[in-house]
Each structure stands twice: as structure tokens, then as C-alpha cells.
Design a protein around this motif. Structure first.
Motif, mmCIF file in Angstrom:
data_model
loop_
_atom_site.group_PDB
_atom_site.id
_atom_site.type_symbol
_atom_site.label_atom_id
_atom_site.label_comp_id
_atom_site.label_asym_id
_atom_site.label_seq_id
_atom_site.Cartn_x
_atom_site.Cartn_y
_atom_site.Cartn_z
ATOM 1 N N SER A 92 0.911 -1.098 0.043
ATOM 2 C CA SER A 92 0.092 -0.090 -0.085
ATOM 3 C C SER A 92 0.951 1.316 -0.056
ATOM 4 O O SER A 92 0.380 2.422 -0.173
ATOM 5 N N LEU A 93 2.275 1.199 0.309
ATOM 6 C CA LEU A 93 2.962 2.157 0.619
ATOM 7 C C LEU A 93 3.199 2.981 -0.836
ATOM 8 O O LEU A 93 3.655 4.211 -0.935
ATOM 9 N N VAL A 94 2.838 2.420 -2.000
ATOM 10 C CA VAL A 94 3.021 2.805 -3.453
ATOM 11 C C VAL A 94 2.041 3.697 -3.740
ATOM 12 O O VAL A 94 2.199 4.509 -4.649
ATOM 13 N N ALA A 95 0.989 3.643 -3.105
ATOM 14 C CA ALA A 95 -0.309 4.367 -3.462
ATOM 15 C C ALA A 95 -0.252 5.763 -2.904
ATOM 16 O O ALA A 95 0.143 5.903 -1.783
ATOM 17 N N ILE A 98 -3.461 6.326 0.375
ATOM 18 C CA ILE A 98 -3.425 4.681 1.242
ATOM 19 C C ILE A 98 -4.730 4.682 2.025
ATOM 20 O O ILE A 98 -5.322 3.603 2.168
ATOM 21 N N THR A 99 -5.435 5.675 2.608
ATOM 22 C CA THR A 99 -6.509 5.679 3.455
ATOM 23 C C THR A 99 -8.038 5.586 2.573
ATOM 24 O O THR A 99 -8.927 5.798 3.186
ATOM 25 N N GLU A 100 -7.853 5.865 1.375
ATOM 26 C CA GLU A 100 -9.167 5.956 0.481
ATOM 27 C C GLU A 100 -9.700 4.805 0.785
ATOM 28 O O GLU A 100 -9.445 3.734 0.441
ATOM 29 N N ARG A 101 -11.123 5.090 1.056
ATOM 30 C CA ARG A 101 -11.843 3.733 1.338
ATOM 31 C C ARG A 101 -12.047 2.642 0.238
ATOM 32 O O ARG A 101 -12.104 1.691 0.540
ATOM 33 N N ARG A 102 -12.047 3.178 -0.918
ATOM 34 C CA ARG A 102 -12.114 2.270 -2.298
ATOM 35 C C ARG A 102 -10.946 1.703 -2.778
ATOM 36 O O ARG A 102 -11.026 0.836 -3.402
ATOM 37 N N PHE A 103 -9.888 2.075 -2.105
ATOM 38 C CA PHE A 103 -8.544 1.409 -2.233
ATOM 39 C C PHE A 103 -8.281 0.076 -1.914
ATOM 40 O O PHE A 103 -8.722 -0.294 -0.557
ATOM 41 N N SER A 104 -7.906 -0.692 -2.513
ATOM 42 C CA SER A 104 -7.811 -2.399 -2.128
ATOM 43 C C SER A 104 -6.569 -2.848 -2.928
ATOM 44 O O SER A 104 -6.144 -2.574 -3.685
ATOM 45 N N ARG A 105 -6.366 -4.195 -2.355
ATOM 46 C CA ARG A 105 -5.400 -4.950 -2.899
ATOM 47 C C ARG A 105 -5.675 -5.601 -4.242
ATOM 48 O O ARG A 105 -4.910 -5.550 -5.217
ATOM 49 N N ALA A 106 -6.884 -5.844 -4.468
ATOM 50 C CA ALA A 106 -7.336 -6.037 -5.971
ATOM 51 C C ALA A 106 -6.833 -4.902 -6.732
ATOM 52 O O ALA A 106 -6.514 -5.101 -7.895
ATOM 53 N N LYS A 107 -7.201 -3.640 -6.538
ATOM 54 C CA LYS A 107 -7.158 -2.633 -7.246
ATOM 55 C C LYS A 107 -5.548 -2.313 -7.505
ATOM 56 O O LYS A 107 -5.054 -2.064 -8.388
ATOM 57 N N PHE A 108 -4.795 -2.477 -6.366
ATOM 58 C CA PHE A 108 -3.261 -2.519 -6.669
ATOM 59 C C PHE A 108 -2.671 -3.397 -7.580
ATOM 60 O O PHE A 108 -2.040 -2.988 -8.493
ATOM 61 N N PHE A 113 -4.759 2.424 -9.380
ATOM 62 C CA PHE A 113 -4.679 3.343 -8.470
ATOM 63 C C PHE A 113 -3.647 4.452 -8.852
ATOM 64 O O PHE A 113 -2.955 4.384 -9.746
ATOM 65 N N THR A 114 -3.519 5.680 -8.166
ATOM 66 C CA THR A 114 -2.614 6.699 -8.289
ATOM 67 C C THR A 114 -1.396 6.500 -7.613
ATOM 68 O O THR A 114 -1.436 6.401 -6.291
ATOM 69 N N SER A 115 -0.383 6.491 -8.012
ATOM 70 C CA SER A 115 1.030 6.048 -7.525
ATOM 71 C C SER A 115 1.506 7.557 -6.844
ATOM 72 O O SER A 115 1.282 8.563 -7.230
ATOM 73 N N ILE A 116 2.407 7.229 -6.004
ATOM 74 C CA ILE A 116 3.010 8.503 -5.331
ATOM 75 C C ILE A 116 4.038 8.990 -6.373
ATOM 76 O O ILE A 116 4.378 8.406 -7.246
#
Length: 346
Positions: A92-95, A98-108, A113-116
């Protein structure tokens, strides 16, 4: 162990079942050839391409098109390798959010997702992973990211020397990062396999060739800088203490800041801005004094370290270890003099 670059490339193609020369022999039509570049392999391949373009064992200096790809590949390598280490710590540290509710491992795993940003990757590596990144290394990485962005939006305006100097410094950091953060022990390197070891040696050899050229060039131009220490500062492009505020021609009354190493020239106000950005010496325009000598304020930079402000025998001519550990002055790039307060009236 000496690495033949052609053999190294063939091994990379065998490893990924793909070839830069065309479809894989295992898939003549090319329709099912997998794009199999795990993050670290991907980063290493970018670095190999940088060395191929900028520091070949034999051949001429690269042209503008090759320099463009050096910048693009080097920035891509830095970003990929930093994020690979963050992913090892936790995916999750690449996103960015990180705390966005819709963010998930499947999306990663789908890349949805939007990367840092590169700057945030550096901060997380230092503050969360706990890996030391010096101020000089961070400065080089930041300059590379800005150079890459400028290239994407405005085109490349760098010289061969400035790109090579910056590349050598970023390669030094990335080689250290690979050995200390991604492959921190003998077991990790052994598990990575011979291909990774050969890539690392090939990249290190290219960096050494760059440093050899840089050292020889600095020795050659050294005599031409004698007597100019009070108007010579560190170049914000190549990071050598070789930028002189001088007359472009004897008949020209105006001064031109020009780096003797990388040949980059600035207008005085443009250098003041870039110096402040690169050295983080303050950008608030209301805080910039007016030069009492020429009346300029936009060509003044805060906390400038001139060569005459450095210790008598600095260890090297690279990035300054700690900027504020040396004496500094407010300096006018319009008249090549420290800024002094105007005389009191009356």
C-alpha cells in the motif's frame, strides 16, 4: 568477471522470453509473448539501457535522441526501484491515497490506483523504511525528476556533460540502494541469481567510466578557474563547483553565468531562481534583498556558497555534504558580488 554487453542482453531476453529485435523465437507471431518484467528486473534493465547509451565500452558520445532516453530511462529506473522497496515493506505504500476507502489490494494488483510522486517515494523510503538518503542524493534525484518533466513538456535543453554528471551521481545512489536496500546480504544476492549480479557489475562499470571522464575533465579545466573563486559557485545542473559569473565576451558589459564543466549558460535572474529551487534557499520574493551595487533584486539568491567560502582542501568537487555547514552570502548574479545593505540616508 567481465560482462559482455551482447551476452548480457541475450540473457535478459531469454529471461523475459522477449527480444528488442523482434518477436520471440518461441512465439514467432509475437501475439502471445509475455511482457514479463518484475519491478527490480525492470529497474535494472532501465539502468543497463542508460549505460548502453551514455557510457558504452566503445563508441562516440551519444546524440540528442540518446540523451533524451538516458534521462527518461534513468528517471524510470529510480522511480521503479524506490517503489519496489516500498512494496517490499508493504504494497500500500506505493499508493498516493492509502486511506481512501475504495482502495484495495485487488485494485493495486490491477494497477488501478494513483501512484506516489518520486519526491514522496524518497520521503517514505527515508521516514517509513528507515533507509538513509543524504541531502546530496535527494538533490540529485529531485533534479533528475525536474529534468525529466521538462523534457516531457518542453524538450531537452541539457548538454552531454550535464546529463553525464547528473547520471553518474544518480547511478552512485541507485547502485548503493540496490546493494543495501534491495539486496542487503549475500543470501539475497545469491537468491537473485547470476543475471542480477551481471547487471549490477555492468552498471557499476559504466558508472566508473563516467567518473573517470569527469575526474579527467575537472583536472583539465581546473587551471582556468584559478583566481575566480569569489565569483564561482556550484552549478545546479552538474553539481560541480565550476559555474562562473563572467563576461561572455570582453566587449560585452553584461555578465553571463556559465558553467565551465557542462557549458550551460543562464540569464542572471534565471540562475537566481534555479539556484533557489535546487538549493532550497528560500523563494519568498519579499525576503530577497536588493543589490546595492546594481539595484537588482530578481537576480539575487539567498545563502549562496562560493568556492572561496569552502574549506581550503575539500575532499571532492561533488555535491556539498551539508549546505548550511559552510559560510554563505546573499549573492547577485547580475554583478557577481555579495549583496550589501544600502548606505543609510543622510
Amino acid at each position: 568477471m567481465t560482462v559482455n554487453p551482447y551476452e548480457r542482453r541475450l540473457k535478459m531476453e531469454e529471461r523475459t522470453e522477449a527480444s528488442k529485435f523482434g518477436p520471440s523465437s518461441r512465439d514467432p507471431a509475437g501475439s502471445g509473448t509475455p511482457l514479463a518484467f518484475p519491478p527490480i528486473d525492470n529497474g535494472l534493465d532501465y539502468l543497463v539501457m542508460v549505460v548502453d547509451h551514455l557510457a558504452p565500452e566503445h563508441g562516440e558520445k551519444p546524440g540528442p535522441r540518446q540523451l533524451k532516453y538516458v534521462v527518461l530511462h534513468l528517471q524510470a529506473a529510480a522511480e521503479v526501484l524506490l517503489k519496489a522497496r516500498l512494496e517490499q515493506e508493504h504494497w500500500s505504500l506505493v499508493a498516493e491515497k492509502i486511506t481512501e476507502r475504495r482502495f484495495s489490494r485487488a485494485k493495486f494488483e490491477k494497477g488501478d490506483f494513483t501512484s506516489i510522486t518520486p519526491g514522496e517515494a524518497v520521503r517514505r523510503i527515508r521516514d517509513i523504511v528507515g533507509f538513509e538518503i543524504t541531502a546530496a542524493e535527494e538533490k540529485s534525484l529531485d533534479t533528475l525528476a525536474k529534468t525529466r518533466n521538462a523534457l516531457q513538456h518542453y524538450g531537452l535543453t541539457e548538454t552531454y556533460e550535464s546529463v553525464e554528471a547528473l547520471t553518474a551521481k544518480v547511478l552512485d545512489f541507485l547502485i548503493r540502494f540496490l546493494y543495501e536496500a534491495l539486496y542487503p546480504d549475500v543470501q539475497a544476492l545469491a537468491a537473485a541469481g547470476d543475471d542480477v549480479l551481471q547487471d549490477l557489475e555492468y552498471i557499476s562499470a559504466g558508472a566508473n567510466r563516467m567518473h573517470t571522464y569527469i575526474t579527467e575533465r575537472l583536472e583539465r579545466i581546473g587551471p582556468s578557474l584559478e583566481g575566480l573563486a569569489a565569483r564561482t559557485v556550484q552549478c545546479p545542473r552538474c553539481f560541480h563547483n565550476t559555474l562562473v559569473v563572467e563576461h561572455n565576451r570582453a566587449s560585452d558589459p553584461h555578465l553571463t553565468p556559465r558553467c565551465r564543466f557542462c557549458h550551460v549558460e543562464w540569464l542572471p535572474f534565471a540562475l537566481a531562481y534555479e539556484y533557489a529551487v535546487i538549493h532550497n534557499s528560500g523563494m519568498a520574493t519579499g525576503d530577497v534583498p536588493t543589490c546595492s551595487g546594481c539595484g537588482s533584486s530578481r537576480a539575487v539568491a539567498r545563502e549562496v556558497i562560493r568556492v572561496c567560502d569552502l574549506p581550503p582542501n575539500p575532499e571532492d568537487d561533488g555535491p556539498l555534504p551539508e549546505f548550511h555547514s559552510f559560510g554563505s552570502v546573499d549573492f547577485c548574479f547580475e554583478c557577481a558580488a555579495p549583496v550589501t545593505a544600502p548606505a543609510p540616508e543622510g
